[in-house]
Design an enzyme around this catalytic site. Sequence first.
Site, mmCIF file in Angstrom:
data_model
loop_
_atom_site.group_PDB
_atom_site.id
_atom_site.type_symbol
_atom_site.label_atom_id
_atom_site.label_comp_id
_atom_site.label_asym_id
_atom_site.label_seq_id
_atom_site.Cartn_x
_atom_site.Cartn_y
_atom_site.Cartn_z
ATOM 1 N N LYS A 122 -14.533 8.386 -4.091
ATOM 2 C CA LYS A 122 -15.779 8.764 -3.415
ATOM 3 C C LYS A 122 -16.268 10.123 -3.905
ATOM 4 O O LYS A 122 -17.470 10.317 -4.123
ATOM 5 C CB LYS A 122 -15.557 8.782 -1.900
ATOM 6 C CG LYS A 122 -15.226 7.423 -1.313
ATOM 7 C CD LYS A 122 -14.641 7.537 0.093
ATOM 8 C CE LYS A 122 -13.990 6.237 0.515
ATOM 9 N NZ LYS A 122 -13.171 6.377 1.727
ATOM 10 N N HIS B 124 0.804 -1.224 0.000
ATOM 11 C CA HIS B 124 0.000 0.000 0.000
ATOM 12 C C HIS B 124 0.835 1.272 0.000
ATOM 13 O O HIS B 124 0.287 2.345 0.257
ATOM 14 C CB HIS B 124 -0.914 0.035 1.229
ATOM 15 C CG HIS B 124 -2.134 -0.804 1.121
ATOM 16 N ND1 HIS B 124 -3.250 -0.427 0.407
ATOM 17 C CD2 HIS B 124 -2.419 -2.026 1.633
ATOM 18 C CE1 HIS B 124 -4.177 -1.363 0.489
ATOM 19 N NE2 HIS B 124 -3.703 -2.347 1.222
ATOM 20 N N LYS C 227 0.770 14.723 0.767
ATOM 21 C CA LYS C 227 -0.587 15.004 0.276
ATOM 22 C C LYS C 227 -0.790 16.491 -0.013
ATOM 23 O O LYS C 227 -1.766 16.888 -0.615
ATOM 24 C CB LYS C 227 -1.620 14.493 1.279
ATOM 25 C CG LYS C 227 -1.581 12.960 1.445
ATOM 26 C CD LYS C 227 -2.599 12.477 2.448
ATOM 27 C CE LYS C 227 -2.489 10.979 2.704
ATOM 28 N NZ LYS C 227 -2.968 10.159 1.563
ATOM 29 N N LYS D 292 -8.514 14.433 4.036
ATOM 30 C CA LYS D 292 -7.689 13.227 4.082
ATOM 31 C C LYS D 292 -6.676 13.416 5.200
ATOM 32 O O LYS D 292 -6.586 14.491 5.795
ATOM 33 C CB LYS D 292 -6.974 12.985 2.759
ATOM 34 C CG LYS D 292 -6.150 14.171 2.254
ATOM 35 C CD LYS D 292 -5.536 13.861 0.888
ATOM 36 C CE LYS D 292 -6.635 13.787 -0.158
ATOM 37 N NZ LYS D 292 -6.246 13.017 -1.336
ATOM 38 N N ARG D 293 -5.930 12.359 5.498
ATOM 39 C CA ARG D 293 -4.886 12.455 6.512
ATOM 40 C C ARG D 293 -3.931 13.597 6.165
ATOM 41 O O ARG D 293 -3.590 13.799 5.004
ATOM 42 C CB ARG D 293 -4.140 11.118 6.566
ATOM 43 C CG ARG D 293 -3.109 10.979 7.647
ATOM 44 C CD ARG D 293 -2.719 9.505 7.813
ATOM 45 N NE ARG D 293 -2.418 8.869 6.541
ATOM 46 C CZ ARG D 293 -1.194 8.787 6.001
ATOM 47 N NH1 ARG D 293 -0.162 9.324 6.636
ATOM 48 N NH2 ARG D 293 -1.001 8.178 4.857
ATOM 49 N N THR E 82 -8.558 6.496 -2.193
ATOM 50 C CA THR E 82 -9.951 6.082 -2.395
ATOM 51 C C THR E 82 -10.891 7.268 -2.198
ATOM 52 O O THR E 82 -12.014 7.243 -2.687
ATOM 53 C CB THR E 82 -10.343 4.944 -1.435
ATOM 54 O OG1 THR E 82 -10.040 5.319 -0.088
ATOM 55 C CG2 THR E 82 -9.634 3.654 -1.797
#
Length: 844
Positions: A678, A375, A572, A566-567, A674
Amino acid sequence: MNPPITVPLDECPIIIEDDRTGLSIETIRRALLDNLYYVQGKTPQTATKNDFYMALAYTVRDRLLKRWLSTQLTYRKTPVKTVSYLSAEFLLGPHLINNLISLNLYDPFKKAIEESGLNFQELVDQEEEPGLGNGGLGRLAACYMDSLATLEIPAIGYGIRYEFGIFDQEIKDGWQVEITDKWLQYGNPWEIARPEFAQLVKFGGYTESYYDQDHIYRVRWVPRYTVNGIPYDTPILGYRVNTANTLRLWKAEASESFNFERFNVGDYYGAVRDKVACETISKVLYPNDEQIQGKELRLEQQFFFVSCSLQDMIRIHLNKNASLDNFHEMWSIQLNDTHPAIGVAELMRLLLDENNYDWDTAWNITKNTFAYTNHTLLPEALEKWPLNIFGRMLPRHLEIIYAINHRFLDEVRIHYPNDVSKLACLSIIDETGEKYVRMAHLACVGSFAINGVAALHTELLKSDVLRDFYELYPEKFSNKTNGVTPRRWMVLSNPRMSFTICEKIGDSWIKNLDDLRQLEGYAEDGGFRNYWQQIKKEVKQDLANYIQAKLDIKVDPHSLFDVQVKRIHEYKRQHLNVLNIVTLYNRIKNNPNLDVTPRTFIFGGKAAPGYFMAKLIIKLINSVADVVNNDPVICDRIKVIFLPDYNVTFGQRVYPAADISEQISTAGKEASGTGNMKFSLNGALTIGTLDGANVEIRESVGAENFFLFGLTTEEVYAIRANRYTPRDYYNSDEELKAVLDLISTGFFSHGDPNLFRPIVDNLLYSDPYMLLADYRSYVDAQDAVGCAYRDQDHWGRMSILNVARMGKFSSDRSIKDYCNDIWKTKPFAIDVPEYMQSQAMLKV
């Protein structure tokens, strides 16, 4: 009076609808009161909202038990191949509505509750979200469990029943504050303890070698201490099928709860010390791993749930089979990342030491049982354990790993004669400095299949992260692009849009997401586009109302909702988003009459408690929000919102309301994502890099419906190879320079130039995730987003096409790929026996 005669389950009893399981409105109302009285011990006059919620949950659970018990009974009697999904996290989300949707009982239950004079939504809001995961990894596991049941695949999920989940997040003075997540405080009506299936787990100690009665060399592990694993089972319903698989989570308990010998000599603390120490294992989700103690606890957690799970599988297997010879033919065990990779060594130990198999037979069973999902593309996220810690905690496993590695390196020597460097690269033991056990290497050696989770991710595994293993075992590698369940992430979270889709194309898409393609024709219907946009505005108004109630900030639902949830992590790049916000701010300040598209920037996410830079990014977001939201010159053209405590329930509110989805990680850093799926499934357009599953989403929805920016993976690698100098971008871009200078002056930190200096200095002198290289491309793409949003009719068309073309990204498709290519399993339909149809089995 004659004694009652009990009717055996295998015979036909008298069937009636009874108060406990009937489906009429009146029966549901009566059952609710029964559960309130007999389970909660309350009357309507004394009950709290939580009591009513618990009674409601038990009333729903009563009606799913027939599926769950029938599924267990069928699997026990039938020689089916079972998928075992091992994951350290399962971020399930609330159960109540999801179960009602799967049972097709939402409407009668809502009506029954309201006819009882109760507020249905208030009871729904009482449910505590299970705190069993950090983010994407755990949410993916939950989606996969949903799809396994819906596709009628025999499966069981295994993990840890964390008493305290990932922390609840509060924001104080712009900073993240972590609050204990007491999700089990009032009980969990969806789980059932199964203490009769407890397993004993060993830790520490030493090993002894001996020869058995057949003069065969054996090893005995003498542990320093043992822990009991108590299983707690939760039903995972398939959508409108009879299959209800099991999620089995393990709680750690001391094998001896009280030491009377210590108590009798006055050592009162010592009498319970071992109990406290043992039960710490399942107390909290993922402790910080910065200190040795934290690392030890994390390794304890991983081995604890893996050992419990493997022993449980062996117990189940031997109840149906004479031996473990065919274990690998009846079980496929999926390792969800490296956290459960210790399972390779533990299954070998159980076969060798507990069941007396020879090495070759045990290894054949083991390597044909496990499959490994990687992952991550971040080298630091590939787990490895210092040898001294590993050997002290798991001495027998270290011996087994050495033996596995010895045989494996002999195989490597055959493929690469005289290549010492290849041996060093592939070895399970890292000996470049301090010695470590490389868990990803153990998983690769001990598994028959290795997969990535997006097409780009898998290619990068082959060419970079796991290149040496791909060259050695190319047949093991495949791609299985992630997916999400449309049941929770569309039907449950976005009922308005789901109902509209069903009106036009029927409801087959809920189980066959490719059927959304039928929506494409409606994208050309102007009336439908208007209706679609009206639904979107209603959903946005709901979120605006929530923001007003939660933060006392008024946002305009007609503005463009630009969402990044998100985290919080540097790769990111939430701070790249902030740079664009400050750019817009500067433009308006320099030209107060500037015509800009009104935009509401919405952030959400948690930073790891020990991750300083991530927590500082949260502070930066909130500090910029304080200035922007209160500057009269801006005049509400920009609003910045940080919604605290991001979780599944939060996501169910936010994904449907987004207009634009921020998927802006550095190319080559995100394995898949993911959240991007969504958002798109709920009609949001994406601004993103060619990273992770963004690549496949763009291919599916069409390049014209995707706002692309930034360097490609190849360009990132090339620039880094040529000594990336971020300050060159700062010096050559006036807007970028103005943004960083404004932050540096302390403008957003009450005049303190030092507060955000770590962020600015990191960007100017290091910038490992290349924000400055991507800045101009990102700002230009955001300008294009603002222009496109002004044409609401065209935006509606793009939104519809996004949804219509997202069929590939269902977790059902992902699971079918796993079943066909890796697990070699087929659907197995569950028939509910007649005596279970209404659950009323009378004693005559």
